[in-house]
Design an enzyme around this catalytic site. Structure first.
Site, mmCIF file in Angstrom:
data_model
loop_
_atom_site.group_PDB
_atom_site.id
_atom_site.type_symbol
_atom_site.label_atom_id
_atom_site.label_comp_id
_atom_site.label_asym_id
_atom_site.label_seq_id
_atom_site.Cartn_x
_atom_site.Cartn_y
_atom_site.Cartn_z
ATOM 1 N N MET A 57 -11.005 -38.155 -17.443
ATOM 2 C CA MET A 57 -10.132 -36.992 -17.625
ATOM 3 C C MET A 57 -9.870 -36.723 -19.111
ATOM 4 O O MET A 57 -9.917 -35.575 -19.555
ATOM 5 C CB MET A 57 -8.806 -37.233 -16.891
ATOM 6 N N TYR B 206 -15.560 -45.783 -15.544
ATOM 7 C CA TYR B 206 -15.365 -45.696 -14.090
ATOM 8 C C TYR B 206 -16.682 -45.855 -13.334
ATOM 9 O O TYR B 206 -17.702 -45.295 -13.723
ATOM 10 C CB TYR B 206 -14.751 -44.348 -13.704
ATOM 11 N N LYS C 46 -13.476 -10.164 -20.315
ATOM 12 C CA LYS C 46 -12.768 -10.645 -19.119
ATOM 13 C C LYS C 46 -12.601 -12.163 -19.188
ATOM 14 O O LYS C 46 -13.237 -12.826 -20.015
ATOM 15 C CB LYS C 46 -13.550 -10.237 -17.865
HETATM 16 C C1 LIG Z 1 -19.175 -9.706 -16.520
HETATM 17 C C2 LIG Z 1 -19.909 -8.416 -16.507
HETATM 18 C C3 LIG Z 1 -20.812 -8.085 -17.528
HETATM 19 C C4 LIG Z 1 -21.187 -9.059 -18.639
HETATM 20 O O1 LIG Z 1 -22.142 -9.961 -18.150
HETATM 21 P P1 LIG Z 1 -22.857 -11.035 -19.091
HETATM 22 O O2 LIG Z 1 -23.896 -11.650 -18.232
HETATM 23 O O3 LIG Z 1 -21.791 -12.015 -19.482
HETATM 24 O O4 LIG Z 1 -23.388 -10.296 -20.259
HETATM 25 C C5 LIG Z 1 -21.405 -6.841 -17.500
HETATM 26 N N1 LIG Z 1 -21.136 -5.960 -16.501
HETATM 27 C C6 LIG Z 1 -20.284 -6.244 -15.498
HETATM 28 C C7 LIG Z 1 -20.050 -5.245 -14.425
HETATM 29 C C8 LIG Z 1 -19.659 -7.480 -15.461
HETATM 30 O O5 LIG Z 1 -18.819 -7.759 -14.454
#
Ligand SMILES: *Cc1c(COP(=O)(O)O)cnc(C)c1O
Length: 360
Positions: free
Chosen positions: A303, A255, A33
């Protein structure tokens, strides 16, 4: 060309996936994801295609991107569908879905599908975010099981504090889950562990594990854990020194004069800043790697630039290589210096182009 770049090592990704899968002992859903945590979802999924048992994404848009890139393995929507309108697309692209709320059960009951849809039904075992409450879960399971258009079902849950090795929360969530499981048909397929649980809580390794962060070579475990040792960083964020200033003691840098030299100082100006995803509030002293040697950030991150202390690196100068995180410098260590997490830093990569390297 501006020298800031993120190098993505797909061999390291495959190595980490194999480690996760072996450790889990069953099937492993590679969580890609958020553009594979900033590493590029299509490149990462292609690198694991043919090997990964499946992929996990946050939404249908992410799933369709993978299908359009030719990924054929199962893809699970980790938050399920947001609307009944998505069901025809879920069917067309042969996706799997999580069901995490009773309104999603209602929607599935009202919308017959042509092919059986695999469903992972999520239990809220204590995180109190998504998932059905224990008192509602068995009924939801039976309602879904009764639908001819629901295919294989998996009982799943998610941990809130699996990276805290001594904490009682994970055993409590496990107990809640197992009490629920006793009320489901024997032999029900299960899935519990994210990366932290997979590495640190052996009893959480069930039929499917769901590694995310560890695939990218990072972790947030709060105590040493042998299972994290083999991980290899997949992303290296690096740039070069583009200017050098020799300053006397007592001179402010950058800065807000956030850092004042306490000795005669050689300052290296590096072409990387918060618009590339480096944390703006990383504090002076945050580690960097200067031509392969440990060094330090000084002054406030801008930046497009940041400054490092070259005083103790007499051989370094214009063109020197500066690693900001990567194989020699864990992103989690950099993150901790600005109250961030490795999740945030990796998913926050911007502007610096990604270069994929692959030996095999
Ligand atoms: C994002 C997610 C994971 C992976 O989690 P990590 O901590 O990155 O290993 C596993 N299960 C679900 C339901 C998630 O949303």
């Amino acid at each position: 060309m501006r020298p800031a770049r993120a190098t993505i090592d797909l061999d390291a990704l495959r190595h980490n996936y194999r480690h996760a899968r072996t450790l889990g002992g069953g099937k492993a859903l590679a969580v890609v994801k958020a553009d594979a945590y900033g590493h590029g979802a299509v490149a990462c999924a292609r690198a694991l295609d043919g090997e990964a048992d499946g992929f996990g994404v946050a939404c249908i848009e992410e799933a369709i991107e993978l299908r359009e890139a030719g990924i054929r393995a199962p893809i699970l929507l980790l938050e399920g569908f947001f609307d009944a309108d998505e069901l025809p697309l879920i069917e067309r692209h042969a996706l799997w879905t999580v069901v995490a709320s009773s309104w999603q059960v209602d929607v599935l009951e009202r919308h017959p599908l042509r092919q059986p849809l695999p469903v992972w039904l999520k239990l809220d075992s204590g995180m109190h975010r998504l998932g059905l409450a224990p008192e509602d879960y068995p009924d939801a399971w039976r309602r879904l099981r009764a639908l001819p258009w629901v295919g294989d079902m998996v009982a799943m849950s998610h941990f809130s504090r699996a990276d805290e090795l001594g904490h009682a929360s994970t055993p409590a969530q496990l107990a809640t889950f197992d009490a629920m499981l006793a009320r489901l048909p024997p032999g029900t397929t299960t899935s519990l562990a994210n990366s932290a649980a997979l590495m640190a809580w052996p009893t959480a390794r069930r039929d499917w594990v769901r590694p995310g962060l560890m695939l990218y070579g990072s972790h947030m475990l709060d105590a040493p854990c042998a299972e994290a040792e083999p991980l290899r960083a997949v992303m290296e964020l690096a740039s070069r020194v583009i200017a050098v200033r020799e300053l006397a003691a007592g001179e402010p840098i950058g800065y807000a004069g956030a850092f004042t030299t306490s000795r005669p100082t050689r300052v290296g100006v590096v072409a990387a800043g918060y618009a590339d995803g480096y944390p703006q509030y990383a504090t002076s002293g945050t580690p960097v790697i200067i031509d392969g040697q440990p060094g330090e950030l000084i002054g406030r991150v801008s930046m497009d630039m940041l400054t490092v202390d070259l005083t103790d690196h007499p051989g370094a100068g214009i063109g020197s290589d500066i690693e900001l995180w990567g194989a020699r410098l864990p992103v989690a260590e950099v993150a901790a210096r600005s109250g961030n997490s490795p999740y945030r830093l990796l998913t926050g990569l911007k502007r610096a182009p990604r270069q994929v390297v692959e030996r095999s």
